[in-house]
Design an enzyme around this catalytic site. Structure first.
Site, PDB file in Angstrom:
ATOM      1  N   ASP A  38      48.906  30.858  46.932  1.00  0.00           N
ATOM      2  CA  ASP A  38      48.808  32.328  46.962  1.00  0.00           C
ATOM      3  C   ASP A  38      47.965  32.827  48.129  1.00  0.00           C
ATOM      4  OD1 ASP A  38      50.394  32.383  44.739  1.00  0.00           O
ATOM      5  OD2 ASP A  38      48.821  32.929  43.328  1.00  0.00           O
ATOM      6  N   HIS A  66      50.886  27.384  43.162  1.00  0.00           N
ATOM      7  CA  HIS A  66      50.932  27.855  44.540  1.00  0.00           C
ATOM      8  C   HIS A  66      49.533  28.221  45.023  1.00  0.00           C
ATOM      9  CE1 HIS A  66      54.613  28.934  42.305  1.00  0.00           C
ATOM     10  NE2 HIS A  66      55.243  28.490  43.385  1.00  0.00           N
ATOM     11  N   ASP A 105      47.580  31.221  36.118  1.00  0.00           N
ATOM     12  CA  ASP A 105      48.999  31.486  36.313  1.00  0.00           C
ATOM     13  C   ASP A 105      49.766  30.484  35.455  1.00  0.00           C
ATOM     14  OD1 ASP A 105      51.673  31.401  37.386  1.00  0.00           O
ATOM     15  OD2 ASP A 105      50.941  32.284  39.247  1.00  0.00           O
ATOM     16  N   ASP A 120      52.588  29.324  35.719  1.00  0.00           N
ATOM     17  CA  ASP A 120      53.379  28.329  36.435  1.00  0.00           C
ATOM     18  C   ASP A 120      52.530  27.154  36.918  1.00  0.00           C
ATOM     19  OD1 ASP A 120      52.281  28.862  39.025  1.00  0.00           O
ATOM     20  OD2 ASP A 120      53.887  30.257  39.525  1.00  0.00           O
ATOM     21  N   GLU A 126      51.838  35.872  35.082  1.00  0.00           N
ATOM     22  CA  GLU A 126      53.127  35.261  35.420  1.00  0.00           C
ATOM     23  C   GLU A 126      53.877  34.693  34.217  1.00  0.00           C
ATOM     24  OE1 GLU A 126      54.635  35.641  38.185  1.00  0.00           O
ATOM     25  OE2 GLU A 126      53.119  36.040  39.723  1.00  0.00           O
ATOM     26  N   HIS A 155      50.819  37.747  39.469  1.00  0.00           N
ATOM     27  CA  HIS A 155      49.490  37.320  39.894  1.00  0.00           C
ATOM     28  C   HIS A 155      48.874  38.222  40.957  1.00  0.00           C
ATOM     29  CE1 HIS A 155      46.991  33.341  39.785  1.00  0.00           C
ATOM     30  NE2 HIS A 155      46.273  34.393  39.494  1.00  0.00           N
ATOM     31  N   ASP A 159      47.077  27.374  39.458  1.00  0.00           N
ATOM     32  CA  ASP A 159      48.337  27.871  40.003  1.00  0.00           C
ATOM     33  C   ASP A 159      49.105  26.725  40.642  1.00  0.00           C
ATOM     34  OD1 ASP A 159      50.332  29.485  41.345  1.00  0.00           O
ATOM     35  OD2 ASP A 159      48.903  31.137  41.374  1.00  0.00           O
ATOM     36  N   HIS A 173      52.617  38.772  45.228  1.00  0.00           N
ATOM     37  CA  HIS A 173      52.031  37.780  44.313  1.00  0.00           C
ATOM     38  C   HIS A 173      51.797  36.448  45.031  1.00  0.00           C
ATOM     39  CE1 HIS A 173      55.855  35.593  42.540  1.00  0.00           C
ATOM     40  NE2 HIS A 173      55.965  35.762  43.837  1.00  0.00           N
TER      41      HIS A 173
END
Length: 306
Positions: free
Chosen positions: A128, A126, A229, A231, A274, A97, A124, A141
């Site tokens: 980030d 996360h 992303d 994830d 990702e 990412h 996402d 990332h």
């Protein structure tokens, strides 16, 4: 016919786990070009960009692989900007990412030059939003949102030129699906007033209401960029990711997101990142990614008249 340009960026230099470098070719094996052609696009696959390998080095001055990450993002910036200048819709196939720094910086520069409003939806697990001072690992990332807002090294925050402003202002980006955030990231997000729809919000309100709110200010003059992303999804649905976090959106919730994004009619560019085939099961996460992208670009399961 809209031209969809596929841009492969086969690198995991910004990630903590090896394998995302194989993502672009996994998407090709899963039939990304054929699926997009079936949606009515003129698909042009530019192949994979070239860049440095992963040295697997230790962090230096708060970053791992800064020079390599900068080189990859420069290549992504130039390829994305060229596609936009040619009137094409770029789809970045990652890779990790950190590459969204390059793609979104190019989109931001394109929108500034044309006086268009830019809105980024960042899907996402996360936030980030780490900085070199707050990152426990130095993995880039985990820093692209902060970099896009101007908080990072000049090699990444000034891709559009030494005098260019930050790619984004905090009101231009919305985070969706977040459920794994460092304490320092929480402070960063709150201090900058970034709009976030975390998993508790999705649980409480439902995905439909969340997407309606996230898209409320998108109109015909908006260039919408989706940075997805893999994830973001629950790992029970998408096992082929390097940093999976339990408790993410289901397959059907994510399909609803994609269909609502397609319905808004403002999509101008996208990232799919990702995807880690080294951790996947029979390429099922890549096939899922293609399935979701089909919905993002117009395939609908809706039976009632629209």
């Amino acid at each position: 016919m809209t031209t969809l340009t596929l841009i492969g960026a086969p690198t995991d230099v910004g990630a903590s786990v090896l394998g995302a470098s194989m993502g672009p070719d996994a998407l090709r094996i899963a039939g990304i070009a054929r699926a997009m052609q079936a949606r009515g696009f003129d698909v042009r696959d530019q192949g994979n960009l070239a860049g440095p390998g992963n040295p697997q080095a230790e962090p230096a001055s708060g970053f791992r692989h800064l020079a390599e990450v900068a080189a990859w993002n420069r290549a992504v910036y130039e390829a994305t900007h060229a596609a936009l200048q040619a009137g094409q819709l770029p789809l970045l196939m990652g890779g990790d990412h950190c590459l969204a720094i390059g793609s979104i910086s190019a989109v931001a520069q394109h929108c500034r030059a044309r006086g268009r409003r830019l809105k980024v939806l960042w899907f996402d697990a996360h936030a980030d939003a780490n900085t070199p001072e707050s990152s426990p690992s130095g993995n880039l990332h985990g820093m692209p949102v902060a970099c896009l807002l101007g908080h990072g090294p000049a090699q990444l925050t000034r891709l559009a030129g030494p005098d260019a402003p930050p790619a984004l202002q905090s009101g231009q980006i919305t985070l969706i699906g977040v459920r794994s955030v460092d304490a320092t990231e929480k402070r960063f997000v709150n201090e900058h007033g970034i709009e976030v729809y975390d998993m508790r919000t999705i649980d409480e309100l439902g995905m439909r209401a969340v997407m309606q709110a996230a898209l409320a200010d998108v109109d015909q003059d908006t260039h919408l960029h989706v940075s997805f992303d893999m994830d973001c999804l629950d790992p029970s649905v998408a096992p082929g990711v390097g940093t999976g976090v339990r408790g993410g959106p289901t397959y059907r919730e994510t399909q609803l997101c994609m269909e609502m994004l397609a319905d808004c009619g403002a999509l101008g560019s996208a990232d799919l990142v990702e995807l880690n085939p080294a951790l996947d099961v029979r390429n099922q996460t890549a096939e899922l990614a293609v399935d979701l992208l089909e919905s993002l670009f117009g395939k609908s399961t809706l039976m009632r008249p629209q």
